[in-house]
Scaffold this motif. Structure first.
Motif, PDB file in Angstrom:
ATOM      1  N   LYS A  23       1.033  -1.226  -0.051  1.00 34.46           N
ATOM      2  CA  LYS A  23       0.055   0.021   0.123  1.00 34.46           C
ATOM      3  C   LYS A  23       0.983   1.276  -0.180  1.00 34.46           C
ATOM      4  CE  LYS A  23      -3.876   2.249   2.532  1.00 34.46           C
ATOM      5  NZ  LYS A  23      -4.749   2.241   3.650  1.00 34.46           N
ATOM      6  N   THR A  24       1.933   1.191   0.828  1.00 36.01           N
ATOM      7  CA  THR A  24       2.841   2.361   0.705  1.00 36.01           C
ATOM      8  C   THR A  24       3.380   2.519  -0.619  1.00 36.01           C
ATOM      9  OG1 THR A  24       3.379   1.989   3.197  1.00 36.01           O
ATOM     10  CG2 THR A  24       4.530   3.380   2.091  1.00 36.01           C
ATOM     11  N   LEU A  25       4.201   1.718  -1.021  1.00 36.39           N
ATOM     12  CA  LEU A  25       4.711   1.967  -2.247  1.00 36.39           C
ATOM     13  C   LEU A  25       3.687   2.220  -3.480  1.00 36.39           C
ATOM     14  CD1 LEU A  25       7.344  -1.073  -2.363  1.00 36.39           C
ATOM     15  CD2 LEU A  25       7.775   1.370  -2.317  1.00 36.39           C
ATOM     16  N   GLU A  55       2.670   5.998  -3.162  1.00 33.73           N
ATOM     17  CA  GLU A  55       3.660   6.909  -3.565  1.00 33.73           C
ATOM     18  C   GLU A  55       4.001   7.012  -4.793  1.00 33.73           C
ATOM     19  OE1 GLU A  55       8.095   8.044  -2.221  1.00 33.73           O
ATOM     20  OE2 GLU A  55       7.010   6.637  -1.174  1.00 33.73           O
ATOM     21  N   MET A  56       3.825   5.830  -5.617  1.00 32.49           N
ATOM     22  CA  MET A  56       4.388   5.752  -6.970  1.00 32.49           C
ATOM     23  C   MET A  56       3.149   6.263  -7.642  1.00 32.49           C
ATOM     24  SD  MET A  56       6.503   2.201  -7.327  1.00 32.49           S
ATOM     25  CE  MET A  56       5.275   1.183  -7.002  1.00 32.49           C
ATOM     26  N   THR A  57       1.890   5.962  -7.362  1.00 32.30           N
ATOM     27  CA  THR A  57       0.782   6.473  -8.024  1.00 32.30           C
ATOM     28  C   THR A  57       0.946   8.194  -8.141  1.00 32.30           C
ATOM     29  OG1 THR A  57      -0.550   4.659  -7.442  1.00 32.30           O
ATOM     30  CG2 THR A  57      -1.948   6.772  -8.180  1.00 32.30           C
ATOM     31  N   TRP A  58       1.040   8.557  -6.971  1.00 33.30           N
ATOM     32  CA  TRP A  58       1.070  10.261  -7.147  1.00 33.30           C
ATOM     33  C   TRP A  58       2.218  10.720  -7.926  1.00 33.30           C
ATOM     34  CZ3 TRP A  58      -2.922  13.166  -6.139  1.00 33.30           C
ATOM     35  CH2 TRP A  58      -3.956  12.752  -5.486  1.00 33.30           C
ATOM     36  N   MET A  62       1.079  -1.752  -9.787  1.00 34.61           N
ATOM     37  CA  MET A  62       0.770  -0.095 -10.151  1.00 34.61           C
ATOM     38  C   MET A  62       1.069   0.118 -11.663  1.00 34.61           C
ATOM     39  SD  MET A  62       2.281   2.985 -11.178  1.00 34.61           S
ATOM     40  CE  MET A  62       4.050   2.537 -10.775  1.00 34.61           C
ATOM     41  N   GLY A  63       1.808  -0.685 -12.200  1.00 35.28           N
ATOM     42  CA  GLY A  63       2.457  -0.203 -13.459  1.00 35.28           C
ATOM     43  C   GLY A  63       1.772  -1.327 -14.839  1.00 35.28           C
TER      44      GLY A  63
END
Length: 353
Positions: A5-7, A10-13, A105-106
């Protein structure tokens, strides 16, 4: 769950902000380029913003790929700088544990890149080409400014047309001066106009013309008379693949494959593959020693990413020229990239020990 969740958060924003910045940079550069084309008459001023929109769609796959790579590289580099990576390692995580949140995410973005590359970008290319040609035919000022001396992009040709008629697409009393190979040619014609071919080159067609050619300062002239003829004003710059093929739908490419179509098809397939491989490679490339230099790993990452992209361009040119069989295409390049990525994971996994 906290780790992922943390990663991902942060990567999304980071990805969102970075994409906005990259898009603004590309749009600004395209505005400057298209304004230059409009000033030279190669683009109708009324079509500027529409063509820019279609052009932006063409660059979206590359922008999304660059966004993913820089985002993952920046976020994981920050974890190394702030010593958070050592905290995660002591909690039982390894460098391979970062693959899962990065894919979550990617991977949807990679799917989007594939859809854009295979389907949306060719459509945008086709519509942009049609809109550009239609606007040039309907815009008198874009085709030629009557009564005004105009200069080509290469600054070696000057032309002038009097009494231009947009309905007829032609004018009277055409004048051209051409400087080439140390000689100066002056062309006078009763009638003429400007047309653009399929390659994007601009030509001046002439009727009832006479050309005078001589060395500057020489009293001797070569005189040529002709009823009809064409003189090229500007070159668009020869692309590796013809614009007509770039605007062809992927399904139509597969139906009739030749070297040019193979090259374009492999390029479209390579864009999402490149994005996926670089996204995974960014994890080990982000390694930064807090006690060492701060930029070596970033230089290495930039070198590998640009080398991969440039190699794709080279392979596309080789496929289009027939030097590489279409059935082989860029797959050896992707295999090499995967091997390098796996080697980077193995190398960086030793850091924990």
């Amino acid at each position: 769950m906290l780790f992922r969740k943390t990663l991902i958060h942060e990567m999304t924003w980071m990805a969102f902000g970075l994409f906005v910045v990259l898009l603004l940079i590309v749009m600004t550069s395209q505005v400057v380029r298209l304004l230059g084309e409009a000033a030279l008459g190669a683009l109708a001023s009324s079509a500027l913003w529409a063509v820019m929109g279609f052009t932006a769609v063409r660059y979206l796959p590359l922008l999304f790929s660059l966004m993913l790579f820089i985002t993952i590289l920046s976020v994981i580099t920050r974890l190394w700088k702030d010593h958070e990576m050592f905290v995660w390692f002591s909690a039982g995580r390894s460098i391979y544990s970062f693959i899962s949140p990065v894919l979550i995410m990617g991977f949807p973005v990679v799917v989007l890149i594939a859809a854009l590359s295979l389907f949306v970008s060719p459509w945008a290319q086709l519509k942009g080409k049609e809109y550009r040609e239609a606007s040039l035919k309907n815009d008198e000022v874009a085709q030629v400014a009557p009564g005004v001396f105009r200069e080509s992009r290469s600054a070696d040709r000057v032309y002038f047309i009097e009494n231009f008629s947009p309905k007829l697409g032609m004018g009277e009393n055409v004048f051209m001066q051409i400087r080439q190979d140390g000689k100066v040619s002056t062309v006078l014609a009763d009638r003429g106009g400007i047309e653009i071919d399929e390659q994007g080159d601009r030509w001046m067609w002439l009727k009832n013309a006479r050309a005078y050619q001589a060395l500057p300062g020489s009293p001797q002239y070569d005189i040529l008379s002709f009823d009809e003829g064409k003189i090229r004003i500007d070159e668009s710059g020869r692309p590796v693949v013809a614009p007509a093929i770039e605007a062809t739908a992927s399904v139509d490419l597969i139906r009739k494959l030749d070297s040019q179509r193979w090259a374009e098809l492999h390029w479209r397939i390579a864009l999402p593959i490149q994005a996926l491989i670089l996204m995974l490679a960014a994890i080990p490339l982000a390694f930064a020693n807090p006690r060492g230099g701060r930029s070596f790993h970033l230089l290495l990452a930039a070198l590998l990413a640009f080398s991969y992209y440039n190699a794709m361009s080279v392979f596309q040119a080789w496929i289009a020229a027939g030097k590489i069989p279409g059935i082989i295409g860029m797959w050896p390049l992707h295999l090499i990239a995967l091997i390098v990525t796996a080697a980077l994971y193995y190398w960086r996994s030793k850091v924990r020990a």
